[in-house]
Design a protein around this motif. Structure first.
Motif, PDB file in Angstrom:
ATOM      1  N   GLY A 132      -9.780 -15.663 104.189  1.00 59.29           N
ATOM      2  CA  GLY A 132      -9.513 -17.085 103.922  1.00 59.29           C
ATOM      3  C   GLY A 132      -9.593 -17.616 102.764  1.00 59.29           C
ATOM      4  O   GLY A 132      -9.046 -18.657 102.278  1.00 59.29           O
ATOM      5  N   GLY A 133     -10.536 -16.829 102.035  1.00 57.78           N
ATOM      6  CA  GLY A 133     -10.564 -17.548 100.577  1.00 57.78           C
ATOM      7  C   GLY A 133      -9.568 -17.653  99.482  1.00 57.78           C
ATOM      8  O   GLY A 133      -9.355 -18.359  98.595  1.00 57.78           O
ATOM      9  N   ARG A 134      -8.639 -16.553  99.990  1.00 58.50           N
ATOM     10  CA  ARG A 134      -7.256 -16.573  98.990  1.00 58.50           C
ATOM     11  C   ARG A 134      -6.601 -17.788  99.269  1.00 58.50           C
ATOM     12  O   ARG A 134      -5.646 -18.033  98.652  1.00 58.50           O
ATOM     13  CB  ARG A 134      -6.628 -15.229  99.419  1.00 58.50           C
ATOM     14  N   HIS A 135      -6.686 -18.677 100.228  1.00 57.59           N
ATOM     15  CA  HIS A 135      -6.103 -20.013 100.674  1.00 57.59           C
ATOM     16  C   HIS A 135      -6.650 -21.017  99.569  1.00 57.59           C
ATOM     17  O   HIS A 135      -6.023 -22.214  99.619  1.00 57.59           O
ATOM     18  CB  HIS A 135      -6.045 -20.471 101.925  1.00 57.59           C
ATOM     19  N   ASN A 136      -7.731 -20.680  98.936  1.00 59.50           N
ATOM     20  CA  ASN A 136      -8.150 -21.651  97.814  1.00 59.50           C
ATOM     21  C   ASN A 136      -7.713 -21.565  96.627  1.00 59.50           C
ATOM     22  O   ASN A 136      -8.027 -20.449  96.020  1.00 59.50           O
ATOM     23  CB  ASN A 136      -9.716 -21.719  97.928  1.00 59.50           C
ATOM     24  N   ASP A 137      -6.822 -22.433  96.257  1.00 61.37           N
ATOM     25  CA  ASP A 137      -6.149 -22.001  94.903  1.00 61.37           C
ATOM     26  C   ASP A 137      -7.183 -22.030  93.558  1.00 61.37           C
ATOM     27  O   ASP A 137      -6.713 -21.533  92.592  1.00 61.37           O
ATOM     28  CB  ASP A 137      -5.063 -23.195  94.658  1.00 61.37           C
ATOM     29  N   THR A 138      -8.220 -22.748  93.831  1.00 66.97           N
ATOM     30  CA  THR A 138      -9.002 -23.032  92.776  1.00 66.97           C
ATOM     31  C   THR A 138      -9.665 -21.621  92.551  1.00 66.97           C
ATOM     32  O   THR A 138      -9.919 -20.917  91.365  1.00 66.97           O
ATOM     33  CB  THR A 138      -9.919 -24.122  92.732  1.00 66.97           C
ATOM     34  N   VAL A 139     -10.031 -21.098  93.665  1.00 63.33           N
ATOM     35  CA  VAL A 139     -10.850 -19.615  93.692  1.00 63.33           C
ATOM     36  C   VAL A 139      -9.748 -18.740  93.173  1.00 63.33           C
ATOM     37  O   VAL A 139     -10.330 -17.768  92.141  1.00 63.33           O
ATOM     38  CB  VAL A 139     -11.229 -19.243  94.946  1.00 63.33           C
ATOM     39  N   MET A 140      -8.600 -18.676  93.322  1.00 64.85           N
ATOM     40  CA  MET A 140      -7.367 -17.875  93.163  1.00 64.85           C
ATOM     41  C   MET A 140      -7.291 -17.905  91.570  1.00 64.85           C
ATOM     42  O   MET A 140      -7.086 -16.962  90.817  1.00 64.85           O
ATOM     43  CB  MET A 140      -6.341 -18.113  93.965  1.00 64.85           C
ATOM     44  N   LYS A 141      -7.178 -19.165  91.093  1.00 63.66           N
ATOM     45  CA  LYS A 141      -6.809 -19.383  89.552  1.00 63.66           C
ATOM     46  C   LYS A 141      -8.074 -18.654  88.742  1.00 63.66           C
ATOM     47  O   LYS A 141      -8.033 -17.858  87.950  1.00 63.66           O
ATOM     48  CB  LYS A 141      -7.016 -20.955  89.432  1.00 63.66           C
ATOM     49  N   ASP A 142      -9.350 -19.020  89.290  1.00 67.60           N
ATOM     50  CA  ASP A 142     -10.585 -18.220  88.506  1.00 67.60           C
ATOM     51  C   ASP A 142     -10.568 -16.906  88.712  1.00 67.60           C
ATOM     52  O   ASP A 142     -10.911 -16.138  87.627  1.00 67.60           O
ATOM     53  CB  ASP A 142     -11.976 -18.684  89.173  1.00 67.60           C
ATOM     54  N   LEU A 143     -10.141 -16.361  89.806  1.00 70.12           N
ATOM     55  CA  LEU A 143     -10.085 -14.948  90.063  1.00 70.12           C
ATOM     56  C   LEU A 143      -8.886 -14.297  88.966  1.00 70.12           C
ATOM     57  O   LEU A 143      -9.127 -13.242  88.309  1.00 70.12           O
ATOM     58  CB  LEU A 143      -9.634 -14.522  91.474  1.00 70.12           C
ATOM     59  N   MET A 144      -7.844 -14.901  89.131  1.00 68.77           N
ATOM     60  CA  MET A 144      -6.654 -14.600  88.169  1.00 68.77           C
ATOM     61  C   MET A 144      -7.234 -14.457  86.668  1.00 68.77           C
ATOM     62  O   MET A 144      -6.878 -13.352  86.034  1.00 68.77           O
ATOM     63  CB  MET A 144      -5.578 -15.696  88.055  1.00 68.77           C
ATOM     64  N   GLY A 165      -3.356 -10.884 104.968  1.00 68.97           N
ATOM     65  CA  GLY A 165      -4.804 -11.341 104.599  1.00 68.97           C
ATOM     66  C   GLY A 165      -5.437 -12.043 105.643  1.00 68.97           C
ATOM     67  O   GLY A 165      -6.935 -12.104 105.389  1.00 68.97           O
ATOM     68  N   ASP A 166      -4.987 -12.444 106.697  1.00 66.21           N
ATOM     69  CA  ASP A 166      -5.896 -13.018 107.653  1.00 66.21           C
ATOM     70  C   ASP A 166      -6.136 -12.433 108.717  1.00 66.21           C
ATOM     71  O   ASP A 166      -7.275 -12.691 109.463  1.00 66.21           O
ATOM     72  CB  ASP A 166      -4.956 -14.325 108.116  1.00 66.21           C
ATOM     73  N   ALA A 167      -5.263 -11.309 109.020  1.00 67.41           N
ATOM     74  CA  ALA A 167      -5.628 -10.485 110.074  1.00 67.41           C
ATOM     75  C   ALA A 167      -6.177  -9.170 109.899  1.00 67.41           C
ATOM     76  O   ALA A 167      -6.672  -8.511 110.687  1.00 67.41           O
ATOM     77  CB  ALA A 167      -4.058 -10.178 110.725  1.00 67.41           C
ATOM     78  N   MET A 168      -6.336  -9.194 108.539  1.00 67.75           N
ATOM     79  CA  MET A 168      -7.026  -7.519 108.006  1.00 67.75           C
ATOM     80  C   MET A 168      -8.324  -7.360 108.842  1.00 67.75           C
ATOM     81  O   MET A 168      -8.675  -6.127 109.152  1.00 67.75           O
ATOM     82  CB  MET A 168      -7.032  -7.614 106.610  1.00 67.75           C
ATOM     83  N   LEU A 206      -3.088  -9.304  93.116  1.00 72.76           N
ATOM     84  CA  LEU A 206      -2.223  -9.564  93.961  1.00 72.76           C
ATOM     85  C   LEU A 206      -3.039 -10.169  95.516  1.00 72.76           C
ATOM     86  O   LEU A 206      -3.990  -9.807  95.679  1.00 72.76           O
ATOM     87  CB  LEU A 206      -1.635  -8.221  94.644  1.00 72.76           C
ATOM     88  N   THR A 207      -2.355 -11.051  96.056  1.00 71.07           N
ATOM     89  CA  THR A 207      -2.552 -11.467  97.463  1.00 71.07           C
ATOM     90  C   THR A 207      -2.218 -10.293  98.358  1.00 71.07           C
ATOM     91  O   THR A 207      -1.553  -9.571  98.029  1.00 71.07           O
ATOM     92  CB  THR A 207      -1.994 -12.803  97.829  1.00 71.07           C
ATOM     93  N   ALA A 208      -2.840 -10.297  99.429  1.00 66.79           N
ATOM     94  CA  ALA A 208      -2.827  -8.956 100.288  1.00 66.79           C
ATOM     95  C   ALA A 208      -1.234  -9.197 100.717  1.00 66.79           C
ATOM     96  O   ALA A 208      -0.656  -8.137 100.942  1.00 66.79           O
ATOM     97  CB  ALA A 208      -3.350  -9.510 101.786  1.00 66.79           C
ATOM     98  N   GLU A 209      -0.471 -10.482 100.968  1.00 67.28           N
ATOM     99  CA  GLU A 209       0.880 -10.408 101.150  1.00 67.28           C
ATOM    100  C   GLU A 209       1.754  -9.935 100.213  1.00 67.28           C
ATOM    101  O   GLU A 209       2.762  -9.390 100.368  1.00 67.28           O
ATOM    102  CB  GLU A 209       1.299 -11.961 101.688  1.00 67.28           C
ATOM    103  N   GLN A 210       1.330 -10.205  99.005  1.00 69.54           N
ATOM    104  CA  GLN A 210       1.993  -9.661  97.874  1.00 69.54           C
ATOM    105  C   GLN A 210       1.929  -8.296  97.724  1.00 69.54           C
ATOM    106  O   GLN A 210       3.125  -7.476  97.423  1.00 69.54           O
ATOM    107  CB  GLN A 210       1.582  -9.912  96.442  1.00 69.54           C
TER     108      GLN A 210
END
Ligand SMILES: Nc1ncnc2c1ncn2[C@@H]1O[C@H](COP(=O)(O)OP(=O)(O)OP(=O)(O)O)[C@@H](O)[C@H]1O
Ligand SMILES: CC(=O)N[C@H]1[C@@H]2OC[C@@H](O2)[C@@H](O)[C@@H]1O[C@H](C)C(=O)O
Length: 381
Positions: A299-311, A331-334, A322-326
């Motif tokens: 679920g954390g990949r839906h937080n754009d601020t977390v994702m920006k920092d990870l990037m 990523g929600d069902a994994m 990459l996101t799980a979907e990419q």
């Protein structure tokens, strides 16, 4: 020819947001075909009961004790899982007889690896009776009995998914950002190293719940309006968890949210989003080789601020993120998929955990089976 099972996995994670249901066809090894999935949210009153359950669980000294509200909560949690399975089957026109096995995680209410104590409430026998499908449950205990951390268990599934990637840059690192985060680094030779990597969404969730009355920071919007408070961030990142030689698995309460006076709402959310991302990279320093590809799940990949920092952090190491979907996954069902996969491995007596994933002394299987009479007649070829 390898036996192929149709398996459903059920995950109620540390965020306590609901039940994820996912189905797979798999041989428990290299063959994985992902099928339908869905999520059922808990209502706020049930979430409150789960939170009370975590408090009551602090009195547990032996893993089968159920003090306070826990016995009733375990029954009701199991019934909710049964209802989620029935709903999933109805929605997808699947009959119980079409499913060979269900992997049931339950709800972790206490996790103290240093005392070899981990407790997931969830009554496997009751669930099997309710849904008429064999159930594999309690999959963490045997790992702990053999000196493992009892978590993470998802890595063996990450490794199976990694084999489906189209010509990736190795090593590939799956990062699961749930209430707590964990990572699995898979090498080009399929070797896996995994561990819990730090607090995930749990701090952000608790912060915005206390200070804004909402369960999570949708899209990371509150965080996006704040600034990182370096001293507060460092208070978390200086935790010996990141520097200890030994990798430890985490309990939801190992990291506590800041006090009200530490920050105002958006600065607190911003700082905790940064901590979530930075924790993953601090922990990744314990890997022998920095990953070249990161796949972000949970679920954390839906937080754009977390994702920006990870990037930004991945960019510094030259890795692709990459996101799980990419990467072609969900990523929600994994995690729910992983519990389906683990249930099949358990039935086949295959290892669920390895010295490189939980620190267990040797590869071990795990899990208890309920409703087993049906199993040997149902595995298809
Ligand atoms: N749209 C969104 N925006 C921001 N955050 C989100 C969003 N959707 C989900 N989340 C975050 O993801 C969390 C749920 O993630 P997930 O279901 O992966 O965790 P979990 O499985 O409960 O935890 P764990 O993996 O630790 O057991 C929520 O509590 C929230 O913090
Ligand atoms: C004890 C427990 O439930 N741990 C969870 C928690 O949530 C994320 C992280 O901490 C992880 O290690 C584990 O769950 C995942 C699904 C796992 O075992 O792989």
């Amino acid at each position: 020819m390898a036996e192929i099972f149709t398996a459903i996995g059920l995950m109620s994670g540390t965020s306590m947001d609901g039940i994820d249901v996912a189905m797979l066809e798999t041989d428990g090894e290299g063959m994985v075909v992902r099928r339908q999935n869905l999520s059922v949210s808990y209502d706020p009153a049930f979430r409150d009961r789960l939170k009370q359950g975590l408090e009551d669980a602090k009195a547990i000294t032996k893993r089968d004790e159920r003090p306070g509200s826990l016995a009733g909560l375990e029954r009701d949690l199991t019934q909710r899982h049964a209802e989620a399975v029935r709903f999933f089957l109805r929605e997808n026109n699947i009959l119980p007889g079409d499913v060979d096995v269900v992997g049931f995680h339950g709800q972790t209410v206490l996790h103290r690896p240093d005392e070899a104590l981990t407790v997931q409430i969830g009554d496997g026998a009751l669930l099997a009776r309710e849904i008429g499908i064999p159930v594999v449950y309690d999959m963490r205990a045997n790992d702990m009995a053999h000196g493992g951390q009892g978590a993470p268990l998802v890595p063996v599934y990450h490794a199976a998914l990694a084999r489906n990637l189209d010509n990736p840059q190795w090593p590939v690192c799956f990062v699961n950002i749930g209430g707590i985060s964990n990572l699995t680094c898979v090498g080009s030779d399929s070797a896996i190293v995994a561990f819990d990597s730090g607090p995930g969404n749990t701090l952000i969730d608790q912060w915005v719940e206390t200070h804004a009355g909402i369960p999570f920071d949708q899209g990371g919007r509150i965080a996006s309006e704040g600034r990182v408070l370096p001293a507060l961030a460092e208070r978390y990142l200086a935790n010996p968890f990141f520097t200890d030689e030994k990798r430890r698995s985490l309990d939801r309460n190992d990291f506590r949210p800041p006090e009200g006076g530490d920050a105002e709402l958006s600065d607190g959310a911003r700082t905790l989003a940064f901590v979530t991302a930075a924790a993953i990279f601090r922990s990744a320093e314990h890997l022998d080789e920095m990953p070249k590809t990161f796949v972000i799940c949970g679920g954390g990949r839906h937080n754009d601020t977390v994702m920006k920092d990870l990037m930004a952090l991945a960019g510094r190491t030259g890795a692709t993120l990459l996101t799980a979907e990419q990467a072609g996954f969900d990523g929600d069902a994994m995690e729910a998929e992983a519990w389906a996969y683990l249930a099949v491995r358990s039935l086949k007596g295959l290892p669920l955990t390895f010295p490189g994933t939980t620190g267990v002394e040797k590869p071990v299987t795990g899990g208890l089976v309920a409703g087993a009479d049906a199993i040997f007649s149902c595995a298809r070829h």
